[in-house]
Design a protein around this motif. Structure first.
Motif, PDB file in Angstrom:
ATOM      1  N   LEU A 241       4.622 -22.656  -7.191  1.00 61.00           N
ATOM      2  CA  LEU A 241       3.227 -22.668  -6.781  1.00 61.00           C
ATOM      3  C   LEU A 241       2.960 -21.743  -5.600  1.00 61.00           C
ATOM      4  CD1 LEU A 241       2.447 -26.507  -6.990  1.00 61.00           C
ATOM      5  CD2 LEU A 241       1.585 -24.733  -8.516  1.00 61.00           C
ATOM      6  N   THR A 242       3.894 -21.710  -4.646  1.00 58.14           N
ATOM      7  CA  THR A 242       3.610 -21.024  -3.382  1.00 58.14           C
ATOM      8  C   THR A 242       3.862 -19.519  -3.402  1.00 58.14           C
ATOM      9  OG1 THR A 242       5.826 -21.633  -2.587  1.00 58.14           O
ATOM     10  CG2 THR A 242       4.001 -23.062  -1.950  1.00 58.14           C
ATOM     11  N   ILE A 243       4.844 -19.052  -4.158  1.00 56.01           N
ATOM     12  CA  ILE A 243       5.148 -17.610  -4.159  1.00 56.01           C
ATOM     13  C   ILE A 243       3.948 -16.789  -4.640  1.00 56.01           C
ATOM     14  CG2 ILE A 243       6.560 -15.801  -5.214  1.00 56.01           C
ATOM     15  CD1 ILE A 243       8.950 -17.696  -5.013  1.00 56.01           C
ATOM     16  N   PRO A 244       3.332 -17.128  -5.785  1.00 56.20           N
ATOM     17  CA  PRO A 244       2.143 -16.353  -6.182  1.00 56.20           C
ATOM     18  C   PRO A 244       1.011 -16.501  -5.169  1.00 56.20           C
ATOM     19  CG  PRO A 244       2.971 -17.656  -8.013  1.00 56.20           C
ATOM     20  CD  PRO A 244       3.688 -18.126  -6.801  1.00 56.20           C
ATOM     21  N   TRP A 245       0.896 -17.666  -4.564  1.00 58.48           N
ATOM     22  CA  TRP A 245      -0.185 -17.918  -3.609  1.00 58.48           C
ATOM     23  C   TRP A 245      -0.015 -17.081  -2.346  1.00 58.48           C
ATOM     24  CZ3 TRP A 245      -3.979 -19.435  -6.054  1.00 58.48           C
ATOM     25  CH2 TRP A 245      -5.049 -20.116  -5.502  1.00 58.48           C
ATOM     26  N   PHE A 246       1.225 -16.824  -1.948  1.00 58.84           N
ATOM     27  CA  PHE A 246       1.485 -16.009  -0.759  1.00 58.84           C
ATOM     28  C   PHE A 246       0.906 -14.615  -0.924  1.00 58.84           C
ATOM     29  CE2 PHE A 246       4.087 -12.958   1.587  1.00 58.84           C
ATOM     30  CZ  PHE A 246       4.042 -13.490   2.872  1.00 58.84           C
ATOM     31  N   PHE A 247       0.961 -14.081  -2.145  1.00 61.92           N
ATOM     32  CA  PHE A 247       0.492 -12.708  -2.400  1.00 61.92           C
ATOM     33  C   PHE A 247      -0.967 -12.652  -2.852  1.00 61.92           C
ATOM     34  CE2 PHE A 247       5.132 -12.362  -3.054  1.00 61.92           C
ATOM     35  CZ  PHE A 247       5.396 -11.342  -2.158  1.00 61.92           C
ATOM     36  N   PHE A 248      -1.676 -13.775  -2.781  1.00 63.09           N
ATOM     37  CA  PHE A 248      -3.038 -13.873  -3.313  1.00 63.09           C
ATOM     38  C   PHE A 248      -3.957 -12.787  -2.749  1.00 63.09           C
ATOM     39  CE2 PHE A 248      -7.379 -15.439  -3.366  1.00 63.09           C
ATOM     40  CZ  PHE A 248      -7.500 -16.083  -4.589  1.00 63.09           C
TER      41      PHE A 248
END
Length: 502
Positions: A241-248
Motif C-alpha cells: 500500500l505504501t510504496i505506490p503512495w510514496f511516489f503519488f
C-alpha cells in the motif's frame, strides 16, 4: 438529517460554487495552456488549497476513515508514508516548473516525450495514465455514492450520488477549465478542513473525550491500536500500500501537472507549505473519524460506511453534518474534475496531436473538451461496479502509475536514460501490474504495489544501458533547467542586495 436538508444544502453549495467558477473566467481560454494550466499564473494561496482539495479527495474522509475502521492505526502509518513522499515535490517541483516555462509543456507526458525525443513515450504515458486513473476517478464517484447512501440510510441511492458527482464535475470543468476548478477547489478545501475538524472534535466529545475514546478502543478493539492490527495489515500488505503512495506526487499526472501552474517558484513554495499544513490536519481528522466510528458503531457492513454512519448519528448536529457531507462531496468532485482535465489534455496533446502532426492548438483544445465527458462516463460505469475498499482501489491505481516514476527521475538525473528504456518501462510495467491484479495480485508472496517500482526500474535501467540516448535533446533539456533556475536565483539575490542596501 432529513433528505430535504441534504438536497437544499447541495443546491446552496452549487449556487455558490458556480458563482465562484463563473467569476474565475478571464475571457475565453483559447489555448491549451490557458484552459488546462491557467496560463501558468496561479498564486501560492489558491495553488495550495487546490492542490490539497485535489489530493485529499473522497479517499480521506471516506477511504482513510474506512481503512482506519478496518485496519486500525496502521492506516495512519500508511498515510504518513505519503506525507514523506511529498518531499519529492520540493526536489522535482522547481525542475518541472523550469522546463514547463522554457518549453511550454502542458502535460507531464509531453515533457517526457520531449526529454527522450520520442512521441511514442508521450503516447504510452498518456494511455497508461488513462488506464489507471479512470478507475481512480471511479473511486471518487463511489465515495460520493456511499456518502449520500449512508447518510440518508438509502433514501438517496448509490447511483444517484455517482451521477450527481459526475454531472457537477463535468460542469465545473467546462466553465473555465482549470481556473474554475482551482477556484472552486479553494472553496471546497476551506469547507473540508474547517467543518471536518470541528465535527471531529464534537464526535470525540460525544464519545466522552479523547481519553474515553482510546480507553474504549483499548478495551473493546485492542487490535486497532497495534501493528499490524486486526488482520487487514501485515508487513507485506503495508509495503504494497505504501510504496505506490510514496511516489503519488510524481506518478499521478493530475498532481504533477500542477507543478507547471504556479506563477513563480515562490508561489510553488507557498503551495507546498500550505499543502503540508492542510494535509497533516486532514489526515489526523480522518483517522479520528475512523476510530470514532469503530468505537461507536462496531460491525458495520462496509468499512467505507464509517463516515456516513457518523454523520447521520446523534453525535453530529444535522447542520454541521450536512456541511461536512458537502465538503467531502466537493473534495471528491475536485479530484474528478482535475483528473478529467489532465487526462483530456494528455489525450489531445500527446495522443491526438502525435497521430495527426501539425494539428492546430485550437483543434487540440476542442478534442480535449470532447474527451472530458467521455472520461467521466467511463469512470461512472466503473464506479457502478462498487469494488472493494476505496483506499485499496486508490492504491491499486497508484501501483500502475509507478510505471512512470523511473523515467521521470531519469529525465532529470540520468543522462544515460533512453527513449527505449522509458517506453519499455512504462508499457511493460503497466501490463505487469494489470496482469497481477487479474491473477490475484501476488507474486512470490508480494503484491503489485511492491513489484511495480522494482519492475519499472529494472526495465528502464536495463533497456537504457543497451540502447543509445538522444544526447542533443538530453543536454538541451538539462541546460534549460540550469539556466532557468539560475536566472531565478540571480534575480532573488539581486532583490536581497537591493533590500540590504536600502
Amino acid at each position: 438529517m432529513t433528505e430535504s436538508l441534504i438536497w437544499w444544502s447541495i443546491a446552496i453549495y452549487l449556487v455558490i460554487a458556480i458563482g465562484i467558477a463563473v467569476m474565475s473566467r478571464q475571457g475565453p481560454s483559447e489555448s491549451m495552456s490557458g484552459y488546462f494550466l491557467g496560463n501558468r499564473q496561479m498564486n501560492g494561496f489558491v495553488s495550495a488549497l487546490s492542490y490539497s482539495a485535489t489530493t485529499y479527495s473522497a479517499f480521506m474522509m471516506v477511504g482513510l476513515a474506512g481503512l482506519t475502521y478496518a485496519g486500525g492505526v496502521g492506516a495512519l502509518g500508511f498515510e504518513i508514508i505519503y506525507f514523506a513522499g511529498v518531499s519529492l515535490v520540493a526536489i522535482f517541483g522547481p525542475k518541472f516548473w523550469a522546463v514547463g516555462k522554457k518549453f511550454g509543456f502542458v502535460t507531464p507526458s509531453e515533457m517526457l516525450g520531449h526529454r527522450y525525443n520520442s512521441k511514442h513515450v508521450a503516447m504510452a504515458v498518456s494511455i497508461a495514465s488513462c488506464i489507471f486513473l479512470i478507475p481512480y476517478s471511479a473511486v471518487q464517484l463511489a465515495g460520493v455514492g456511499y456518502l449520500l447512501q449512508g447518510i440518508t440510510d438509502g433514501a438517496i441511492t448509490f447511483t444517484t450520488g455517482v451521477v450527481l458527482a459526475t454531472v457537477i464535475a463535468i460542469f465545473f470543468s467546462y466553465i473555465a477549465g482549470i481556473r474554475s476548478v482551482m477556484w472552486t477547489d479553494s472553496l471546497q478545501a476551506i469547507m473540508m478542513i474547517v467543518a471536518s475538524t470541528l465535527v471531529a472534535f464534537l464526535v470525540v466529545q460525544g464519545l466522552g473525550g479523547f481519553g474515553a475514546l482510546f480507553d474504549t478502543l483499548a478495551t473493546e478493539h485492542p487490535q486497532s491500536l497495534t501493528v499490524p492490527g486486526s488482520g487487514l495489515f501485515s508487513f507485506v500488505t503495508f509495503l504494497g500500500l505504501t510504496i505506490p503512495w510514496f511516489f503519488f506526487s510524481l506518478s499521478n499526472p493530475q498532481v504533477s501537472q500542477r507543478l507547471f501552474m504556479p506563477s513563480s517558484l515562490r508561489s510553488m513554495r507557498h503551495m507546498l507549505i500550505g499543502f503540508l499544513v492542510f494535509g497533516f490536519i486532514y489526515t489526523m481528522v480522518s483517522v479520528l473519524w475512523g476510530f470514532s466510528a469503530l468505537a461507536a458503531f462496531p460491525g458495520l457492513e462496509r468499512a467505507d460506511l464509517a463516515t456516513p454512519t457518523l454523520l447521520a448519528s446523534e453525535f453530529v448536529p444535522p447542520v454541521l453534518g450536512v456541511i461536512v457531507m458537502i465538503g467531502i462531496m466537493a473534495a471528491a468532485v475536485s479530484t474528478i474534475d482535475s483528473i478529467m482535465l489532465t487526462l483530456a489534455s494528455m489525450v489531445s496533446r500527446d495522443v491526438y496531436a502525435n497521430v495527426k502532426p501539425n494539428v492546430s492548438e485550437k483543434r487540440q483544445l476542442l478534442v480535449g473538451k470532447f474527451v472530458v465527458p467521455v472520461i467521466a462516463l467511463m469512470a461512472l460505469a466503473f464506479a457502478e461496479l462498487q469494488l472493494d475498499l476505496i483506499a485499496v482501489l486508490s492504491v491499486a491505481a497508484s501501483s500502475g502509475l509507478v510505471a512512470m516514476v523511473p523515467a521521470l527521475i531519469g529525465a532529470f538525473y540520468w543522462k544515460r536514460g533512453t527513449a527505449a528504456g522509458a517506453l519499455v518501462s512504462v508499457v511493460g510495467t503497466s501490463a505487469f501490474v494489470l496482469l497481477m491484479y487479474a491473477t490475484g495480485n501476488s507474486l512470490l508472496g508480494l503484491p503489485a504495489g511492491v513489484w511495480g517500482i522494482v519492475v519499472a526500474s529494472v526495465l528502464f535501467v536495463g533497456v537504457s544501458l543497451v540502447t543509445k540516448p538522444h544526447q542533443a535533446t538530453t543536454d538541451a533539456f538539462l541546460t534549460a533547467i540550469a539556466e532557468e533556475l539560475g536566472k531565478k536565483r540571480r534575480s532573488s539575490n539581486d532583490q536581497v542586495s537591493k533590500e540590504a542596501a536600502a
